[in-house]
Motif scaffolding. Structure first.
Motif, PDB file in Angstrom:
ATOM      1  N   MET A  28     -10.840 -22.320   4.703  1.00 28.02           N
ATOM      2  CA  MET A  28      -9.893 -22.361   3.589  1.00 28.02           C
ATOM      3  C   MET A  28      -9.621 -20.963   3.050  1.00 28.02           C
ATOM      4  SD  MET A  28      -7.986 -24.293   1.698  1.00 28.02           S
ATOM      5  CE  MET A  28      -8.627 -25.953   1.904  1.00 28.02           C
ATOM      6  N   SER A  29     -10.670 -20.089   3.015  1.00 25.08           N
ATOM      7  CA  SER A  29     -10.481 -18.754   2.468  1.00 25.08           C
ATOM      8  C   SER A  29      -9.506 -17.935   3.310  1.00 25.08           C
ATOM      9  CB  SER A  29     -11.825 -18.021   2.381  1.00 25.08           C
ATOM     10  OG  SER A  29     -12.402 -17.919   3.667  1.00 25.08           O
ATOM     11  N   GLU A  30      -9.529 -18.198   4.670  1.00 28.12           N
ATOM     12  CA  GLU A  30      -8.587 -17.490   5.520  1.00 28.12           C
ATOM     13  C   GLU A  30      -7.161 -17.943   5.252  1.00 28.12           C
ATOM     14  OE1 GLU A  30      -8.807 -14.971   7.869  1.00 28.12           O
ATOM     15  OE2 GLU A  30     -10.714 -14.706   6.874  1.00 28.12           O
ATOM     16  N   GLN A  31      -6.998 -19.266   4.988  1.00 22.18           N
ATOM     17  CA  GLN A  31      -5.669 -19.804   4.735  1.00 22.18           C
ATOM     18  C   GLN A  31      -5.046 -19.208   3.478  1.00 22.18           C
ATOM     19  OE1 GLN A  31      -6.580 -24.078   4.895  1.00 22.18           O
ATOM     20  NE2 GLN A  31      -5.280 -24.231   6.701  1.00 22.18           N
ATOM     21  N   LYS A  32      -5.875 -18.926   2.499  1.00 24.72           N
ATOM     22  CA  LYS A  32      -5.371 -18.349   1.254  1.00 24.72           C
ATOM     23  C   LYS A  32      -4.736 -16.978   1.480  1.00 24.72           C
ATOM     24  CE  LYS A  32      -8.639 -20.683  -1.846  1.00 24.72           C
ATOM     25  NZ  LYS A  32      -9.722 -20.516  -2.828  1.00 24.72           N
ATOM     26  N   LYS A  33      -5.206 -16.257   2.486  1.00 28.88           N
ATOM     27  CA  LYS A  33      -4.699 -14.913   2.740  1.00 28.88           C
ATOM     28  C   LYS A  33      -3.503 -14.920   3.690  1.00 28.88           C
ATOM     29  CE  LYS A  33      -9.331 -12.920   2.227  1.00 28.88           C
ATOM     30  NZ  LYS A  33     -10.410 -12.161   2.893  1.00 28.88           N
ATOM     31  N   ALA A  34      -3.320 -16.021   4.392  1.00 27.11           N
ATOM     32  CA  ALA A  34      -2.309 -16.063   5.451  1.00 27.11           C
ATOM     33  C   ALA A  34      -0.916 -16.384   4.908  1.00 27.11           C
ATOM     34  CB  ALA A  34      -2.716 -17.087   6.506  1.00 27.11           C
ATOM     35  N   LEU A  35      -0.394 -15.489   4.091  1.00 28.72           N
ATOM     36  CA  LEU A  35       0.972 -15.660   3.594  1.00 28.72           C
ATOM     37  C   LEU A  35       1.963 -15.410   4.729  1.00 28.72           C
ATOM     38  CD1 LEU A  35       0.641 -13.866   0.169  1.00 28.72           C
ATOM     39  CD2 LEU A  35       1.269 -16.260   0.468  1.00 28.72           C
ATOM     40  N   PRO A  36       3.092 -16.095   4.727  1.00 31.06           N
ATOM     41  CA  PRO A  36       4.100 -15.904   5.783  1.00 31.06           C
ATOM     42  C   PRO A  36       4.606 -14.467   5.804  1.00 31.06           C
ATOM     43  CG  PRO A  36       4.589 -17.854   4.473  1.00 31.06           C
ATOM     44  CD  PRO A  36       3.499 -17.125   3.749  1.00 31.06           C
ATOM     45  N   PHE A  37       5.046 -14.010   6.983  1.00 37.33           N
ATOM     46  CA  PHE A  37       5.543 -12.645   7.139  1.00 37.33           C
ATOM     47  C   PHE A  37       6.691 -12.314   6.176  1.00 37.33           C
ATOM     48  CE2 PHE A  37       8.670  -9.752   9.032  1.00 37.33           C
ATOM     49  CZ  PHE A  37       7.906  -8.598   9.096  1.00 37.33           C
TER      50      PHE A  37
ATOM     51  N   GLU B 160       0.614  -6.383  -5.107  1.00 39.24           N
ATOM     52  CA  GLU B 160      -0.352  -7.439  -5.430  1.00 39.24           C
ATOM     53  C   GLU B 160       0.232  -8.424  -6.440  1.00 39.24           C
ATOM     54  OE1 GLU B 160      -3.114  -8.057  -3.965  1.00 39.24           O
ATOM     55  OE2 GLU B 160      -3.178  -6.251  -2.723  1.00 39.24           O
ATOM     56  N   PHE B 161       0.959  -7.898  -7.427  1.00 37.57           N
ATOM     57  CA  PHE B 161       1.574  -8.774  -8.427  1.00 37.57           C
ATOM     58  C   PHE B 161       2.608  -9.694  -7.769  1.00 37.57           C
ATOM     59  CE2 PHE B 161       5.062  -9.633 -11.400  1.00 37.57           C
ATOM     60  CZ  PHE B 161       4.373 -10.263 -12.433  1.00 37.57           C
ATOM     61  N   THR B 162       3.440  -9.112  -6.898  1.00 41.57           N
ATOM     62  CA  THR B 162       4.474  -9.891  -6.227  1.00 41.57           C
ATOM     63  C   THR B 162       3.872 -10.945  -5.305  1.00 41.57           C
ATOM     64  OG1 THR B 162       5.906  -7.941  -6.284  1.00 41.57           O
ATOM     65  CG2 THR B 162       6.577  -9.746  -4.828  1.00 41.57           C
ATOM     66  N   LEU B 163       2.838 -10.572  -4.565  1.00 44.35           N
ATOM     67  CA  LEU B 163       2.171 -11.540  -3.681  1.00 44.35           C
ATOM     68  C   LEU B 163       1.563 -12.681  -4.481  1.00 44.35           C
ATOM     69  CD1 LEU B 163       0.370  -9.202  -1.088  1.00 44.35           C
ATOM     70  CD2 LEU B 163       2.376 -10.647  -0.695  1.00 44.35           C
ATOM     71  N   ASP B 164       1.009 -12.338  -5.655  1.00 44.76           N
ATOM     72  CA  ASP B 164       0.423 -13.378  -6.506  1.00 44.76           C
ATOM     73  C   ASP B 164       1.493 -14.351  -7.000  1.00 44.76           C
ATOM     74  OD1 ASP B 164      -1.926 -14.451  -7.938  1.00 44.76           O
ATOM     75  OD2 ASP B 164      -0.849 -13.811  -9.736  1.00 44.76           O
ATOM     76  N   VAL B 165       2.665 -13.802  -7.358  1.00 44.01           N
ATOM     77  CA  VAL B 165       3.780 -14.660  -7.776  1.00 44.01           C
ATOM     78  C   VAL B 165       4.192 -15.595  -6.643  1.00 44.01           C
ATOM     79  CG1 VAL B 165       6.224 -14.675  -8.425  1.00 44.01           C
ATOM     80  CG2 VAL B 165       4.662 -13.037  -9.505  1.00 44.01           C
ATOM     81  N   PHE B 166       4.276 -15.047  -5.432  1.00 45.69           N
ATOM     82  CA  PHE B 166       4.643 -15.868  -4.272  1.00 45.69           C
ATOM     83  C   PHE B 166       3.586 -16.939  -3.994  1.00 45.69           C
ATOM     84  CE2 PHE B 166       7.501 -12.314  -2.751  1.00 45.69           C
ATOM     85  CZ  PHE B 166       8.658 -13.057  -2.839  1.00 45.69           C
ATOM     86  N   ARG B 167       2.295 -16.570  -4.128  1.00 46.61           N
ATOM     87  CA  ARG B 167       1.229 -17.549  -3.888  1.00 46.61           C
ATOM     88  C   ARG B 167       1.344 -18.726  -4.848  1.00 46.61           C
ATOM     89  NH1 ARG B 167      -2.151 -12.789  -3.273  1.00 46.61           N
ATOM     90  NH2 ARG B 167      -2.730 -12.540  -1.064  1.00 46.61           N
TER      91      ARG B 167
END
Length: 295
Positions: free
Chosen positions: A1-10, A280-287
């Motif tokens: 599950m921890s790996e899935q959290k990091k695997a944002l789409p390209f 990091e802020f933008t990635l967090d918004v996307f997550r």
């Protein structure tokens, strides 16, 4: 599950890098113009304030934004390539070494590889920017520069300075991403979102400083190679990176290899912090927008 959290789409990684890059360049671009002017000087440097004053007095305030279009057009693919390549090479090297988490050595190797990848995207844009930023430039704009280079040297002429750009980006990215990993490990573990943002800003700022200290000599050489006029049948004075480093050091002294360091570091140290913070802020918004399993 921890790996899935990091695997944002390209596309998400691409967008985050692009947004961060554009934010950084709009904030700090005048320092880049001054940096280039200082690097192209072969005599005694006027210094940061002297260069600023000279440009504004002799050419007007608007000259500080001369050549903005090429880097602005470049920033999206450049930053997107940087972070996407860093993500790709990081996963590749972890798989090859069997490491579950990123180590300092893997961070440096990953950063250097991402920088090498990024350099192939950067060169034509950097070449056009340097031609426009030069004090003696008479080009009407980016398209005028492109037409001139292609007519004179062909399409491959757009890749003048490729080798120097390669080394500039290898050293900067290695220092930047390697330092970020080390600094984050030394900082107190964040206990709130604001503390995490501050850690990102601090580690990115330190990374920007270290990367700048490592790559400035290569940036000086790149500016000289791309700023010089090529005469058919005549070998350019500044042609290959490491011989050019020796030439500059011999003729102008070791300090000349760090011309433009002050405006460069004033841009890239806080700029590196802004870059990482926005990413990091933008990635967090996307997550959060994507929801599980990305958060």
């Amino acid at each position: 599950m921890s790996e899935q959290k990091k695997a944002l789409p390209f596309p998400v990684t691409f967008a985050a890098g692009a947004i961060a890059g554009i934010s950084e360049i709009l904030t700090f671009y005048p320092l880049d113009v001054v940096k280039t002017r200082m690097q192209l000087e072969t005599g005694k440097s006027k210094g940061l304030l002297g260069s600023f004053q000279s440009i504004i007095k002799e050419e007007g305030f608007g000259r500080l934004y001369r050549g903005l279009v090429p880097p602005l057009l470049l920033e999206a693919p450049k930053r997107a390539t940087k972070f996407a390549a860093n993500d790709f090479w990081g996963k590749t090297f972890r798989n090859l070494t069997g490491e579950e988490k990123m180590t300092r050595n893997l961070s440096i190797l990953t950063g250097c590889s991402a920088g090498a990848t990024e350099s192939f995207v950067v060169v034509p844009f950097e070449l056009v920017k340097i031609k426009l930023q030069d004090k003696s430039s008479t080009f009407a704009g980016p398209l005028d520069v492109l037409r001139y280079i292609v007519k004179k040297d062909g399409l491959l002429g757009l890749y003048a300075g490729m080798e120097a750009t390669f080394w500039r980006h290898v050293w900067w990215n290695g220092g930047y991403f390697g330092s970020i990993h080390q600094v984050k490990a030394l900082l107190p573990k964040p206990d709130s979102p604001s503390a995490e943002l501050m850690n990102n800003f601090v580690s990115g700022g330190v990374g920007g400083f270290v990367g700048t200290a490592l790559n400035t000599p290569f940036d000086v050489v790149k500016s000289r190679i791309q700023g010089g006029a090529r005469v058919p049948g005549v070998v350019p004075k500044y042609n290959w990176t490491y011989p050019a480093l020796v030439t500059i050091m011999r003729e102008e002294g070791p300090a000349a290899l760090y011309k433009g360091f002050v405006p460069k570091v004033l841009r890239l140290a806080p700029g590196g912090g802004v870059l990482l913070l926005v990413v990091e802020f933008t990635l967090d918004v996307f997550r959060k927008a994507l929801g599980p399993p990305y958060i």
